[in-house]
Design a protein around this motif. Structure first.
Motif, PDB file in Angstrom:
ATOM      1  N   LEU A 665       0.834  -1.210   0.000  1.00 60.22           N
ATOM      2  CA  LEU A 665       0.000   0.000   0.000  1.00 60.22           C
ATOM      3  C   LEU A 665       0.867   1.257   0.000  1.00 60.22           C
ATOM      4  O   LEU A 665       0.527   2.254  -0.648  1.00 60.22           O
ATOM      5  N   ASP A 666       2.004   1.205   0.704  1.00 51.57           N
ATOM      6  CA  ASP A 666       2.948   2.328   0.667  1.00 51.57           C
ATOM      7  C   ASP A 666       3.575   2.460  -0.716  1.00 51.57           C
ATOM      8  O   ASP A 666       3.696   3.557  -1.263  1.00 51.57           O
ATOM      9  N   ARG A 667       4.003   1.319  -1.278  1.00 49.25           N
ATOM     10  CA  ARG A 667       4.719   1.309  -2.555  1.00 49.25           C
ATOM     11  C   ARG A 667       3.872   1.880  -3.682  1.00 49.25           C
ATOM     12  O   ARG A 667       4.372   2.586  -4.561  1.00 49.25           O
ATOM     13  N   THR A 675      -4.993   7.858   3.340  1.00 51.05           N
ATOM     14  CA  THR A 675      -4.904   8.207   4.759  1.00 51.05           C
ATOM     15  C   THR A 675      -4.030   9.424   5.028  1.00 51.05           C
ATOM     16  O   THR A 675      -3.974   9.894   6.163  1.00 51.05           O
ATOM     17  N   GLY A 676      -3.300   9.902   4.016  1.00 49.02           N
ATOM     18  CA  GLY A 676      -2.447  11.063   4.196  1.00 49.02           C
ATOM     19  C   GLY A 676      -1.064  10.753   4.736  1.00 49.02           C
ATOM     20  O   GLY A 676      -0.267  11.666   4.945  1.00 49.02           O
ATOM     21  N   GLN A 677      -0.757   9.470   4.961  1.00 47.23           N
ATOM     22  CA  GLN A 677       0.559   9.114   5.488  1.00 47.23           C
ATOM     23  C   GLN A 677       0.895   7.671   5.133  1.00 47.23           C
ATOM     24  O   GLN A 677       0.020   6.863   4.837  1.00 47.23           O
ATOM     25  N   ARG A 678       2.200   7.353   5.168  1.00 46.30           N
ATOM     26  CA  ARG A 678       2.653   5.990   4.960  1.00 46.30           C
ATOM     27  C   ARG A 678       2.441   5.184   6.238  1.00 46.30           C
ATOM     28  O   ARG A 678       2.354   5.740   7.338  1.00 46.30           O
ATOM     29  N   PHE A 679       2.395   3.871   6.091  1.00 50.73           N
ATOM     30  CA  PHE A 679       2.316   3.014   7.268  1.00 50.73           C
ATOM     31  C   PHE A 679       3.702   2.764   7.860  1.00 50.73           C
ATOM     32  O   PHE A 679       3.843   2.583   9.068  1.00 50.73           O
ATOM     33  N   LEU A 680       4.723   2.722   7.000  1.00 46.99           N
ATOM     34  CA  LEU A 680       6.079   2.411   7.431  1.00 46.99           C
ATOM     35  C   LEU A 680       7.025   3.517   6.981  1.00 46.99           C
ATOM     36  O   LEU A 680       6.796   4.143   5.943  1.00 46.99           O
TER      37      LEU A 680
END
Length: 689
Positions: A665-667, A675-680
């Motif tokens: 999902l980040d990639r 969500t406006g931000q990365r998880f990692l």
């Protein structure tokens, strides 16, 4: 220090000694790989380890030995390259250099005029197995715990000769299975007997005196008293096998795992036997893959499974755990019977099942006995162990048999009222210290325990089906669950050899909540008018272990509808209730047959006139996952995003190349867009910025 040397490398030393072997006129050279740590920290090869092996081979050859043998420290041969050092490589040139270094050192054993042997005394994976393949002969211990070329599961390929040597040793069908198919099947390992039958080893020996027997056998080979013959490899079928393998990958992965396709290309190169050209191609493939996002996700996933799973976040002090001497299981259906067998095998304590009538009890105990018999027949269990397990598992209709049980788990119908009634009855029977565990997949632990005199000893203990296969155990803490109960639950989970994750008491916990949101989005597209086959294939580019409708069929439409209803009641704005899913559940018909949508099921659906494209279905599903994960993290359902990924890998079989789910999902930018931000943090499971 070499430009390749990792600053934190634990160097595996190659320790050389001369061994006098009866019947030989001069000593043999025995090289033992040992990183100086115990068996829980296996030997690996970084640049320092390769340099040490190189020096040992030079010294061994200088001594003019009768033969050279390589073995490992107790229980471990070598598990391959130091993969955690790969992200430290600065550029493609360094990646090429590490590949070439391994090839150069290992080739000295292959090209030696002195006979070379690998005494595979324990786990041999990746580069460790490739080292053994370079030797002229191989002995194998029956106690070796793990044998594999697992690189494709991480996003790599066997890069030190494996793709060239293995198919020319055991044939292309078996090599394709070991190099591609097994890694993509939850990283399946070979057992020693299987490896020997495939021809990877020349002889299988008992572990008790493995080294002594290996030395004797090697001496017999050198003296000519034993002749090793190997079947000729059939080259005529090479192209056909690889064509079929590529078609299978296309159907299953749809290009999602570049390493698998690279491995196929390398196996094709191996056919003509030009070893130098083949290993040069391995170097190029390794250099390409080292700087791929899939590898970074794979290494992240590997670290979760190997490290985080062994140290569960939030678990209380294990010293608080109570000793378990007897287990009670409420229910005798399929899930309860699987649990009974698992508890008896792992805990080695009496296990008693109870149900409403004797016929159900007898059926449950009968299932356990049948599984034990099958294990004996297939050679997976000896008769002594079987006899002991027969005696440990019993059944009764009298719940009074639970009076002296320390741990009671229920696996009854997924209804809150039924489960509350079960615990109300049992609390009058069991001791106040007995742990009461529920295998609920979606119901509230807190509500289940609310009316009990001792709600603090109720805990969620959520397994995944099939119980014997999937390693995840969601341990759910209710609002009043105390530390002693929780510590006992984690201790039992460890004894069961499960990977436990602490989960807050929230509807459907982690895996079922995410899969229900995921499947709900796909089915909402069907309800809107999207053809079943379009919705079913929309997620193919992710390379998931199964398509949505096959997953729905595995879970069971009725179960999925029930869990969906639970989540709809909790979060009506995000979890819908599909009447089409209810129709399918009521029909009892399979949704898919041989991976094809069942036309009879399609006729049951009442759909709208706003069909979505496959791309729209896929993006909606990914957006829904990103939103739900962010909400779960904000709610504190688990400690960190890493626990979400661990749950999806171990409980849902989501692949390493996705890193579970959050790295993907980040990639793809989905997490930031939704969500406006990365998880990692960038670089944690991806290439640095």
């Amino acid at each position: 220090m070499s430009a390749l040397t990792a600053p934190n490398e634990v160097v595996t030393r190659a320790l050389l000694r001369q061994v006098n072997v009866p019947g030989l006129d001069r000593p043999a050279a025995l090289i033992t790989l040992d990183n100086g740590l115990d068996h829980t920290k296996p030997n690996t090869f970084g640049p320092g380890g390769l340099a040490s092996l190189d020096e040992a081979i030079t010294a061994a050859l200088a001594a003019d030995p009768a033969f050279i043998a390589v073995t490992g420290k107790p229980y471990i041969f070598c598990v391959g390259a130091d993969i955690l050092g790969l992200p430290q490589l600065a550029d493609r040139a360094q990646a090429l250099e590490i590949g070439r270094l391994g090839h150069r050192v290992f080739a000295r054993l292959k090209d030696s005029t002195v006979p070379t042997f690998a005494f595979v005394n324990g786990a041999a994976m990746g580069g460790g197995l490739e080292l053994a393949l370079h030797c002229h002969y191989r002995t194998l211990s029956g106690g070796a715990a793990a044998l594999a070329l697992p690189e494709v599961s991480l996003g790599l390929v066997p890069g030190w000769g494996g793709t060239q040597l293995l198919p020319n040793l055991i044939g292309i069908p078996a090599a394709t299975q070991v190099i591609i198919q097994n890694p993509l099947m939850q990283n399946k390992m070979l057992k020693p007997k299987q490896a020997a039958e495939l021809g990877i080893a020349d002889i299988l020996l008992e572990p008790a005196d493995f080294l002594e027997r290996s030395l004797e056998w090697a001496a017999d080979v050198v003296r000519g008293q034993v002749t090793v013959t190997r079947p000729e490899v059939d080259k005529d079928m090479w192209a056909g096998v690889l064509y079929f393998a590529r078609e299978t990958l296309n159907q299953r992965l749809h290009g999602a795992v570049p390493a698998a396709y690279k491995a196929l290309d390398l196996l094709e190169t191996a056919k003509d036997g030009d070893f130098a050209a083949g290993t040069a191609a391995e170097d190029e493939a390794l250099a390409d893959l080292v700087f791929s996002e899939e590898l970074r996700s794979g290494l992240y996933a590997f670290d979760l499974v190997q490290r985080r799973a062994k140290r569960p976040a939030g678990a209380p002090d294990k010293g608080l755990a109570r000793t378990i001497t007897k287990v009670g299981i409420v229910g005798a259906g399929l899930m309860a019977s699987q649990l009974a067998l698992l508890f008896a095998r792992r805990l080695q304590v009496p296990v008693v099942m109870s149900d409403l009538d004797q016929s159900r009890v007898d059926k449950g105990v009968g299932y356990v006995h049948t599984q034990i018999e099958k294990a004996v027949t297939k050679g997976r269990m000896d008769k002594g162990t079987a006899a002991k397990l027969y005696g440990l598992v019993s059944g009764t209709v009298d719940k009074g048999a639970f009076a002296d049980a320390d741990f009671v788990i229920e696996a009854v119908f997924e209804d809150l009222g039924v489960k509350k009634q079960v615990w109300a009855e049992l609390e009058k029977i069991v001791s106040p210290e007995a742990v009461l565990a529920t295998n609920t997949s979606s119901l509230s632990i807190t509500e289940m325990a609310a009316e009990l005199e001792h709600p603090e000893r109720v805990v969620g203990f959520h397994f995944f089906n099939p119980v014997a296969v999937l390693p995840l155990l969601e341990i759910v803490r209710g609002e009043r669950t105390d530390d002693a109960t929780l510590a006992t639950a984690f201790a039992v989970g460890k004894q069961l050899k499960k990977s436990s994750v602490l989960v807050k008491d929230a509807p459907a916990f982690v895996v079922n909540r995410l899969l229900t949101r995921f499947l709900g989005t796909v089915f909402a597209a069907v309800d809107a008018g999207t053809p079943l086959d379009v919705a079913n294939s929309a997620l193919d580019p992710l390379g998931l272990p199964m398509r949505p409708l096959a997953l729905l069929q595995l879970v069971g439409p009725a179960v999925a509808y029930h869990v969906g209803g639970t989540l709809h009641a909790a979060y009506p704005d995000r979890f819908g209730v599909s009447e089409n899913l209810r129709r399918i559940a009521d029909s009892g018909q399979p949704i898919v047959v041989d991976d094809q949508v069942n036309d009879e099921v399609a006729k049951l659906l009442v759909v709208g006139d706003q069909p979505l494209t496959a791309e729209q279905v896929r993006q909606n599903a990914l957006d829904a996952l990103a939103q739900e994960i962010r909400l779960m993290l904000d709610e504190g359902v688990v400690a960190e995003a890493q626990d979400i990924d661990l749950c999806m890998i171990l409980g849902a079989g989501w692949p390493f190349h996705l890193g579970g789910v959050t790295p993907y999902l980040d990639r793809t930018g989905t997490s930031e867009r939704v969500t406006g931000q990365r998880f990692l943090p960038r670089g944690a499971a991806s290439l640095p910025a």
